[in-house]
Design a protein around this motif. Structure first.
Motif, PDB file in Angstrom:
ATOM      1  N   LEU A 166      -6.267   8.790 167.307  1.00 35.89           N
ATOM      2  CA  LEU A 166      -5.248   9.800 167.007  1.00 35.89           C
ATOM      3  C   LEU A 166      -5.538  10.496 165.677  1.00 35.89           C
ATOM      4  O   LEU A 166      -5.504  11.736 165.574  1.00 35.89           O
ATOM      5  CB  LEU A 166      -3.873   9.135 166.975  1.00 35.89           C
ATOM      6  CG  LEU A 166      -2.686  10.079 166.821  1.00 35.89           C
ATOM      7  CD1 LEU A 166      -2.538  10.937 168.053  1.00 35.89           C
ATOM      8  CD2 LEU A 166      -1.398   9.279 166.574  1.00 35.89           C
ATOM      9  N   LEU A 167      -5.834   9.725 164.636  1.00 38.82           N
ATOM     10  CA  LEU A 167      -6.119  10.312 163.325  1.00 38.82           C
ATOM     11  C   LEU A 167      -7.410  11.136 163.349  1.00 38.82           C
ATOM     12  O   LEU A 167      -7.480  12.220 162.755  1.00 38.82           O
ATOM     13  CB  LEU A 167      -6.215   9.200 162.269  1.00 38.82           C
ATOM     14  CG  LEU A 167      -4.923   8.434 161.998  1.00 38.82           C
ATOM     15  CD1 LEU A 167      -5.172   7.316 160.990  1.00 38.82           C
ATOM     16  CD2 LEU A 167      -3.837   9.386 161.496  1.00 38.82           C
ATOM     17  N   LEU A 168      -8.423  10.615 164.033  1.00 38.27           N
ATOM     18  CA  LEU A 168      -9.668  11.376 164.131  1.00 38.27           C
ATOM     19  C   LEU A 168      -9.461  12.695 164.869  1.00 38.27           C
ATOM     20  O   LEU A 168      -9.991  13.739 164.464  1.00 38.27           O
ATOM     21  CB  LEU A 168     -10.729  10.525 164.846  1.00 38.27           C
ATOM     22  CG  LEU A 168     -12.116  11.186 165.022  1.00 38.27           C
ATOM     23  CD1 LEU A 168     -12.719  11.515 163.663  1.00 38.27           C
ATOM     24  CD2 LEU A 168     -13.028  10.283 165.835  1.00 38.27           C
ATOM     25  N   GLY A 169      -8.672  12.659 165.929  1.00 39.07           N
ATOM     26  CA  GLY A 169      -8.379  13.898 166.659  1.00 39.07           C
ATOM     27  C   GLY A 169      -7.611  14.892 165.818  1.00 39.07           C
ATOM     28  O   GLY A 169      -7.869  16.105 165.859  1.00 39.07           O
ATOM     29  N   LEU A 170      -6.633  14.402 165.051  1.00 35.97           N
ATOM     30  CA  LEU A 170      -5.884  15.312 164.169  1.00 35.97           C
ATOM     31  C   LEU A 170      -6.798  15.953 163.136  1.00 35.97           C
ATOM     32  O   LEU A 170      -6.681  17.159 162.834  1.00 35.97           O
ATOM     33  CB  LEU A 170      -4.754  14.544 163.478  1.00 35.97           C
ATOM     34  CG  LEU A 170      -3.598  14.097 164.380  1.00 35.97           C
ATOM     35  CD1 LEU A 170      -2.635  13.213 163.582  1.00 35.97           C
ATOM     36  CD2 LEU A 170      -2.872  15.306 164.954  1.00 35.97           C
ATOM     37  N   TYR A 171      -7.707  15.156 162.578  1.00 31.40           N
ATOM     38  CA  TYR A 171      -8.648  15.702 161.578  1.00 31.40           C
ATOM     39  C   TYR A 171      -9.565  16.755 162.197  1.00 31.40           C
ATOM     40  O   TYR A 171      -9.745  17.850 161.643  1.00 31.40           O
ATOM     41  CB  TYR A 171      -9.465  14.570 160.971  1.00 31.40           C
ATOM     42  CG  TYR A 171     -10.656  15.058 160.167  1.00 31.40           C
ATOM     43  CD1 TYR A 171     -10.482  15.608 158.906  1.00 31.40           C
ATOM     44  CD2 TYR A 171     -11.942  14.979 160.692  1.00 31.40           C
ATOM     45  CE1 TYR A 171     -11.569  16.061 158.176  1.00 31.40           C
ATOM     46  CE2 TYR A 171     -13.039  15.425 159.976  1.00 31.40           C
ATOM     47  CZ  TYR A 171     -12.847  15.976 158.717  1.00 31.40           C
ATOM     48  OH  TYR A 171     -13.922  16.428 158.004  1.00 31.40           O
ATOM     49  N   VAL A 172     -10.138  16.410 163.354  1.00 27.87           N
ATOM     50  CA  VAL A 172     -11.056  17.354 163.999  1.00 27.87           C
ATOM     51  C   VAL A 172     -10.320  18.627 164.408  1.00 27.87           C
ATOM     52  O   VAL A 172     -10.824  19.743 164.245  1.00 27.87           O
ATOM     53  CB  VAL A 172     -11.727  16.684 165.215  1.00 27.87           C
ATOM     54  CG1 VAL A 172     -12.530  17.703 166.015  1.00 27.87           C
ATOM     55  CG2 VAL A 172     -12.624  15.539 164.761  1.00 27.87           C
TER      56      VAL A 172
END
Length: 451
Positions: A166-172
Motif C-alpha cells: 500500500l505504501l509503495l503504491g502510494l509513493y509510486v
C-alpha cells in the motif's frame, strides 16, 4: 494517466501504444507473467483448500484459474482485483494477487477514501483468517495459545501483507502524478514559447513593414522635392538656352547645387540605415527559440531608433528656420511664392520641426508637379502649444509643364507624418480652382510636460 496512475508517452498523446488497455507492450507482458504466477499459486492453494473442506480437488484447481487470472485486468479495474482478493481470503488463496492488487490500487488514480476502505477490509480479512488458522493449527498440534497471542501474531502478519504494497503504491502513484504535472507544465511552457516565437515573428514583420514605409516616405520627401526642382530648372534651361545664355548658366548652376544637395541627403539617410546600434543581436541569435522575444525587442528598438533618425533627416535635420531657404529655391525655379510667419518664433522638438518642414516641402513639390506657373502662399503660425501650417496655390496659369511624374503618395505621407504626432491634416481644392494643404502639429515637448 491509466487507471493505475501510470503515465506513458503514448497515453499522454491520447492513444495507448499496446493492445487493449495496456499503454505499452512491456506492461502487457509484465501483467501476463504476474497472472500466470498467480494462477499457478491459486491452483495449488485451491487444491489444498478443496482437500481441507472435502471438496473435489479439480473444483479447487479450476477456481484458482479465474482468481489468479484477475491480475490481467489490474490496470483497468484495480478495485475489482482487490475485491476478488478479499473474497478469496477465507480460502487462503491469492497471496500474490492481494499484494499486487493493493499496490495497483494505491498507485491508481482512485479516490483515497476507496483505497482506505479496501485496504482496511483486506487487512481485516487477513487478520481474521490468520487468527482462526493460527488458533486451529495451535490446537491441532497440542500447543496452548491465548487469544491475545493469536491476535498479535495475526496483526503483525496482516500489517506486513498490507502496509508495504500500500505504501509503495502510494509513493509510486504520487511520483507519477508529479511527473505528469511536470510534463504538463513543460508542455504549457513549450506552447507559450511557441506563441512568443510567433508573436516575435509578427512583431518583427510589422517592424520591418513600418520601417519600409518610413524609409519610402522619407525617400519620397527628400528626393522628390530636389529632383522636381532640378527637372523644373532643366526645363527652364532648355527654354532659355539660346535666348539668354547668362540665365541658362545660372539655371545650370542651380541644377548642379540641387543635385549635390540631394546626394548629400541620400548619403546621410543611407548612413542612418547602415548604422548598427550598440548591443544589437546577431542574426544567428534569432534562430535560438529561447531568445526570440529578446531578439524581437532588440529589433523593435533598432527600428524605432532608425525611424526616429530618419524622421529628423540627418543628425541636425531640417528645421522651421530653413523654410525661408526652401521657399527661395522654389522662387529660383520660377514660382511666385509668398511666405509669412505669424506669432513669436520658437523652438520645437526635432520631430515636430522636421514634420512641419517636410509638409511644406511636399506641398511646394506638388505645386511644381500639378500647377505649373501657379502662385503659392506659405503661412506659418506659432501658437500656444502648437504650430500651424498652410500652403495654398492658385490655378495654373498655363506655364511650362515639366512633365513630372506623380506616385500619388505625397498627401498620404504628409497625413501619416502629422497624425503620428497627434496633429490634424486637411487638404483639398479651393473655390478659386487651386489647392490648399493645412496642418496643425502639437508641440510634443509641452505635451510631455503637461503629462
Amino acid at each position: 494517466m491509466t487507471t493505475t496512475g501510470a503515465i506513458t508517452e503514448a497515453g499522454a498523446r491520447g492513444a495507448p501504444a499496446g493492445p487493449w488497455w495496456w499503454a505499452r507492450r512491456r506492461s502487457m507482458v509484465l501483467d501476463v507473467v504476474l497472472a500466470l504466477m498467480s494462477v499457478i499459486e491459486c491452483i495449488f492453494e485451491g487444491l489444498s483448500f478443496a482437500h481441507e473442506v472435502g471438496a473435489p480437488g479439480a473444483l479447487g484447481a479450476l477456481a484458482g484459474i479465474p482468481v489468479g487470472g484477475a491480475l490481467l485486468v489490474r490496470r483497468k479495474w484495480p478495485v475489482a482485483v482487490v475485491l476478488v482478493s478479499i473474497a478469496v481470503t477465507p480460502a487462503e488463496m491469492g497471496f500474490l494477487l492481494g499484494i499486487v492488487g493493493l499496490y495497483t490500487l494505491a498507485a491508481a488514480d482512485v479516490p483515497r477514501r476507496i483505497v482506505v476502505v479496501l485496504a482496511i477490509a483486506s487487512m481485516a480479512g487477513t487478520l481474521l483468517v490468520s487468527t482462526a488458522r493460527f488458533h486451529r493449527d495451535a490446537t491441532a498440534s497440542g500447543l496452548e495459545s491465548s487469544v491475545v497471542t493469536a491476535v498479535l501474531f495475526s496483526s503483525v502478519m496482516a500489517l506486513g501483507l498490507t502496509a508495504p504494497p500500500l505504501l509503495l503504491g502510494l509513493y509510486v502513484g504520487a511520483r507519477r502524478r508529479l511527473v505528469e504535472s511536470l510534463r504538463e507544465r513543460a508542455d504549457g511552457l513549450e506552447r507559450e514559447l511557441s506563441l512568443l516565437a510567433e508573436r516575435a515573428e509578427e512583431r518583427a514583420e510589422w517592424a520591418r513593414s513600418e520601417e519600409r514605409t518610413r524609409i519610402a516616405r522619407e525617400m519620397h520627401d527628400v528626393v522628390a522635392h530636389r529632383v522636381s526642382l532640378m527637372v523644373v530648372h532643366a526645363a527652364a534651361l532648355q527654354a532659355v538656352a539660346l535666348k539668354d545664355p547668362e540665365k541658362a548658366s545660372r539655371n545650370a548652376e542651380l541644377v548642379g547645387d540641387m543635385g549635390r544637395q540631394a546626394l548629400t541627403e541620400l548619403r546621410e539617410m543611407l548612413g542612418v540605415l547602415r548604422a548598427k546600434p550598440d548591443g544589437a543581436a546577431e542574426p544567428a541569435a534569432a534562430q535560438e527559440p529561447e531568445r526570440l522575444a529578446a531578439v524581437a525587442a532588440a529589433a523593435s528598438a533598432r527600428v524605432r531608433r532608425s525611424a526616429d533618425a530618419l524622421a529628423t533627416g540627418a543628425a541636425d535635420g531640417p528645421r522651421l528656420a530653413q523654410l525661408a531657404d526652401l521657399v527661395g529655391q522654389s522662387r529660383q525655379a520660377g514660382m511666385a511664392v509668398e511666405f509669412s510667419v505669424e506669432g513669436d518664433q520658437r523652438t520645437y522638438t526635432a520631430r515636430v520641426e522636421s514634420t512641419a518642414y517636410r509638409v511644406v516641402q511636399e506641398a511646394l513639390t506638388n505645386v511644381h508637379k500639378h500647377a505649373p506657373g501657379a502662385a503659392a502662399r506659405v503661412r506659418v503660425a506659432h501658437r500656444e502649444g502648437e504650430v500651424a501650417l498652410q500652403v495654398e496655390n492658385g490655378p495654373s496659369d498655363g506655364g511650362t509643364d515639366a512633365g513630372l511624374p506623380s506616385g500619388g503618395n505625397g498627401l498620404v505621407g504628409m497625413r501619416e507624418r502629422v497624425t503620428a504626432l497627434g496633429g490634424v491634416f486637411v487638404s483639398g481644392p479651393t473655390d478659386r480652382g487651386g489647392f490648399r494643404v493645412s496642418a496643425v502639429i502639437p508641440d510634443a515637448a509641452e505635451a510631455a510636460d503637461a503629462a
